[in-house]
Scaffold this motif. Structure first.
Motif: not given
Lengths: 471, 498
Positions: A183, A186-187, A189-192, A423-424, A427-428, A430, A435, A439, B354-356
């Motif tokens: 988890x 994943x978070x 490598x997020x592009x955000x 969590x929801x 997530x925006x 993020x 999160x 999770x 959330x991540x992508x």
């Protein structure tokens, strides 16, 4: 008594020695003791009989080598001919030599062992030496202090139940660590970019850098991962990005709500579904059975949120019976969320119970039970239902996980401030710690529930019990 | 006495009698649903259209009950259904006009005594075509239609007429294991009509080709038995019908529906109640909900299929390797997958999105990743079982390579449970898609998708509940169809039930 202990220790030691992982642990837990004993072993080892014998045998076998090569060449040629493969002589020769070498080694080891046992000498290894030491009560007493960890471990291993529980625990720990790594990665490598999402477009470089420093986002990947995993274990996940509230304490506040609703749903599902499953299975293909299974399939096909909306529409808006939103402390407001969350589980359990019971009713031992004169209900309650419950409990354990996950949707519909909607909501951004915490803690809960069920099985299911004792 | 016993047996094994009962029950239930909705308790008004539907369905149900009674009488008295009773099926065909597909399917079934899979395919092919035309024809009441509408409708009608002709030919000339060679040409044309998305046409064409061209009796028999088992279960057949209807609609809607009506804002028509022009009303931007639901089928099917096929392939591959090779490979793969398995699918999807970011592509990936372990476990269990069979041993003894054994022996023999599993999980994927869209985490909000429509509808629950009811019904129908089909497939493909 002493003898019994040492025999038990010896047996477990041998067993554990057979598997690489356990061997490693064996030496690790008894490291101080083994270091000492190994020194003695080196000093006391007088004969190098085994090595000498090996050399002798290998020398004897030198003549056989050519014969082996020839024999294998012949076999390979015939095989190639049969399958009409085109292989060069050289290739065949090479393969034959390889096979011959392998066989030579095997043969030599076998003969050397044979001769040594004939002469009454055993192959001297450290393990054998240690085992012979374990026979002596004096050694046991003397070594109890440096080897206490290892002995405890050996006792644990000697009991199949404890061993099983321990293995299962270790497995769960690895899974939970794996979940954390997955988890987080994943978070990660997020592009955000949470910093610019929270501070807005007008944020200066310094502000962003400061934000990243506060939340540790400027550290290298491994360092951040370590922090996150440590945070999970110590229940200190830091503060969330937005609103900087303490993540661990928000999760602690929200988790009980979700868990309570989920538990009530499970209870509701079991109370409704098991009798339905039994009724259906005892009257297969009847009108009752078809109706029940039809309703169950509809229950499986209804999306939670739609069912929730329809319930609100009918029971809150039109009929005004139940409150549309959940409020803590109000029992009436919990009815709809519990039913909505439990519908899928109820349907699954009913279907599972039916098929499992149907399968068991056709087993030979049930026919035997009927033949010896048991009435249908005696047969059902004494022999069938208990056994049919075994796969059903597994399904409940597995579905419980899906329910905690799916709770996010139901919580949104009924405006419940539980972990799912938390969590929801997060997530925006993020909001990585929130999160991640949400999770991973849900995954931990699910793993623990499944662990408990597995352990329960180990005590209840005779098949698993006998399997454990055999291995 | 013996005669009586034989007749009793005939009743017990009859496949048509349970279907007859099922049909009247379901027609009755539908009629009651229409009755319940035709009367408003609050205002005391009657909705005449729904009441008319109630009368029509009730009549169908009563007539169907009569047919069922006649069938029971025939079976008990004569051991078979008499011709006169079968002729009643022609009368029951009228129920097609009310859209009662259950009664129509039954009527077609009872008319013809000799049931070949081709006949069943032809019936459902024709029904699919008819329903597609009926749904597309709703556009006539709209203020305007898309440019391709007249041409597309003409083509669809032409195909439907052709399908009727094929249906009659098939009923008259196709036998249990053979068909006239001349039917080969017809088969090819039928195959061509499958471009509308009508998979029944594909099945019928293929089946006709097989029977008219091939002399391999065992292959034909196998094909017959398999489809007979699947279509014997009337709910599975209905599920398949509805899925293929959805598929056809989503292909044909490109030409018969106006995409603008589903996405363009029309502030003059905000929140209209259901009417002929807008059968399911309009939403808060004046968009036609009926068109939106029709276009939503496309997204649901695409996401559902993609997020089932991707994990089935990846999970199947991993599970196959884990099951076939040594314990160590098995342990490494399965323990790693255990990690994925420990996170509930929806939560993992939320984390990935959330991540992508939320869009259709990420949604498919997010849903796929979560269901890899389930497929891997199913495949592994099958491979473990199959690779112990004798034919695998003999292949190995003959010196076949591992890869060839896996792909030629093991994989084909462990496909059946995978297919069943996939069918049963597509429904779950459809639900997950709309759930995530409902949370605002799925398909982009401007795209007409069932979850998105519901999201809008949920805010108007009090005043305009139809906005939330209809898309939900569409989801349930599609998911229910997949579940029924999956159950039917499992019963048909499970060797233990033979």
């Amino acid at each position: 008594m002493k003898l019994g202990v040492s025999a038990l220790l010896k047996r477990t030691f041998l067993e554990a020695h057979g598997r690489a992982m356990y061997r490693f642990l064996l030496y690790l837990t008894g490291l101080p003791l083994h270091l000492l004993v190994y020194l003695f072993y080196l000093l006391k080892r007088k004969d190098r009989t085994y090595a000498a014998m090996m050399a002798e045998v290998e020398w004897e076998l030198a003549d056989d080598r050519i014969n082996y090569v020839k024999e294998y060449e012949g076999q390979l040629l015939r095989k190639a001919e049969f399958f009409e493969e085109k292989r060069s002589r050289e290739e065949i020769h090479r393969e034959a030599v390889k096979l011959a070498e392998a066989r030579l080694k095997e043969e030599a080891a076998r003969r050397a062992d044979e001769r040594l046992t004939q002469n009454g000498v055993r192959k001297e290894t450290y393990a054998a030496y240690f085992l012979s030491l374990l026979d002596r009560p004096l050694f046991l007493v003397a070594s109890i202090l440096p080897g206490i960890v290892m002995y405890c471990w050996l006792f644990l291993m000697s009991n199949p139940f404890l061993k099983y529980i321990m293995e299962r625990l270790v497995q769960s720990v690895f899974v939970i660590i794996g979940v954390g790594i997955l988890v987080f990665s994943i978070l990660y490598i997020s592009p955000f970019d949470p910093a610019s999402n929270i501070l807005g477009e007008s944020a200066t470089k310094e502000q962003i850098a400061a934000f990243n420093r506060i939340h540790g986002l400027d550290l290298p990947y491994l360092h951040q991962l370590w922090n996150a995993l440590r945070g999970i274990v110590t229940f200190d996940l830091g503060s969330s990005f937005a609103g900087s509230e303490d993540v661990a304490s928000s999760i602690k506040n929200k988790f009980p709500v979700t868990f309570t609703i989920a538990m009530f749903s499970v209870v509701m599902a079991i109370v409704i579904a098991i009798p339905v499953g039994i009724l259906s299975a005892t009257r297969p293909n009847s009108f009752l059975d078809t109706t029940f299974m039809f309703i169950a399939l509809i229950g499986l096909s209804i999306p939670n949120f739609w069912q929730g909306l329809i319930f609100i529409l009918n029971f809150s808006i039109k009929l005004n019976w139940l409150p549309a939103t959940y409020s803590p402390g109000n029992v009436w407001s919990m009815i709809m969320p519990v039913i909505v969350l439990g519908t899928g589980l109820t349907a699954s359990i009913a279907r599972m119970m039916r098929s499992s019971l149907l399968e068991i009713i056709h087993e030979d031992y049930i026919i035997t039970a009927r033949a010896k004169g048991l009435s249908k209900s005696q047969m059902l309650w004494k022999h069938a239902v208990g056994n049919a419950m075994i796969p059903v409990i597994t399904v409940i354990g597995l579905m419980f996980g899906g329910m905690l996950g799916g709770a996010a949707v139901t919580e949104k519909v009924f405006n419940i401030k539980g972990i799912g909607s938390y969590i929801v909501d997060k997530q925006f951004i993020p909001d990585i710690p929130a999160i991640m915490g949400g999770v991973v803690y849900i995954a931990i809960t699910i793993s623990l529930v499944n662990l408990l069920i597995d352990i329960l099985y180990a005590f209840l299911d005779p098949r698993i019990r006998s399997k454990m004792k055999q291995s | 006495m013996e005669e009586k016993l034989k007749n009793r047996h005939a009743l017990a094994v009859s496949r048509e009698y349970p279907q007859a009962n099922f049909t009247w029950i379901i027609s009755l239930i539908l009629s009651l649903i229409f009755l319940g909705n035709s009367f408003s308790f609050k205002t005391g008004d009657m909705n005449m259209v729904l009441f008319a539907f109630f009368i029509a369905y009730l009549t169908t149900a009563l007539f169907q009950f009569f047919i069922a009674w006649r069938m029971k009488h025939d079976l008990l008295g004569h051991g078979e259904i008499r011709k006169g009773t079968r002729r009643l099926g022609y009368v029951q065909l009228i129920s097609l006009a009310t859209g009662n597909v259950f009664a129509a399917a039954f009527a077609f079934n009872i008319i013809n005594k000799r049931k070949t899979p081709e006949y069943t395919f032809a019936v459902y092919m024709f029904l699919t075509q008819l329903f597609v035309i009926a749904i597309s024809a709703m556009n006539i009441f709209k203020p305007y239609v898309t440019d391709t509408f007249p041409v597309a409708m003409a083509v669809l009608l032409g195909i439907a007429l052709f399908h009727v002709a094929v249906l009659i030919i098939v009923a008259k000339s196709v036998k249990e294991v053979e068909a006239p060679r001349s039917l080969g040409v017809v088969a090819v044309i039928v195959l061509l009509t499958a471009v509308t998305g009508n998979i029944f046409a594909l099945l019928l064409g293929w089946s006709l080709l097989l029977k008219s061209m091939s002399n391999d009796r065992s292959r034909i028999m196998k094909w017959n038995v398999m489809w007979e088992k699947i279509t014997r279960n009337s709910m599975a057949a209905m599920g398949m019908f509805f899925i293929i209807l959805m598929l056809t609609i989503s292909v044909v809607s490109r030409f018969t529906f106006d995409y603008d009506l589903a996405v363009a804002n029309d502030y003059g028509n905000i929140l209209q109640q259901p009417s002929l022009a807008y059968p399911f009303g309009t939403d808060n931007f004046g968009r036609d909900v009926f068109s939106r639901i029709v276009f939503g089928a496309r997204i649901s099917l695409i996401v559902g299929f993609a997020s089932t096929v991707i994990p089935a392939v990846i999970g199947g591959f991993l599970g196959g390797i884990a099951g076939y090779y040594s314990t160590r490979t098995d342990n490494v793969i399965m323990r790693l997958l255990d990690i994925l398995y420990a996170i509930p699918g929806i939560l993992l999807a939320i984390a990935i999105i959330a991540a992508f970011g939320a869009n259709t592509m990420n949604l498919i990936i997010a849903l796929s990743v979560g269901s890899i372990p389930t497929y891997a476990r199913t495949m592994r269990a099958n491979v473990l079982m199959v690779s112990n069979y004798d034919f695998v041993d003999s292949a190995r003894a003959l010196g076949t390579s591992d890869m060839s054994i896996i792909f030629k022996q093991v994989v084909p023999n462990s496909m059946a449970p995978m297919i069943v599993k996939s069918t049963l999980t597509i429904g779950g994927a459809v639900i997950a898609t709309s759930s995530l869209s409902y949370l605002g985490l799925g398909v982009e909000p401007h795209i007409p998708e069932w979850g998105n429509i519901l999201r809008v509808g949920s805010t108007y629950l009090e005043s305009h509940s139809y906005l939330a009811v209809f898309p939900g019904l569409a989801i349930i129908l599609l998911v229910l169809s997949f579940n029924f089909l999956g159950d039917g497939l499992r019963d048909a493909l499970d060797p233990r039930l033979d």
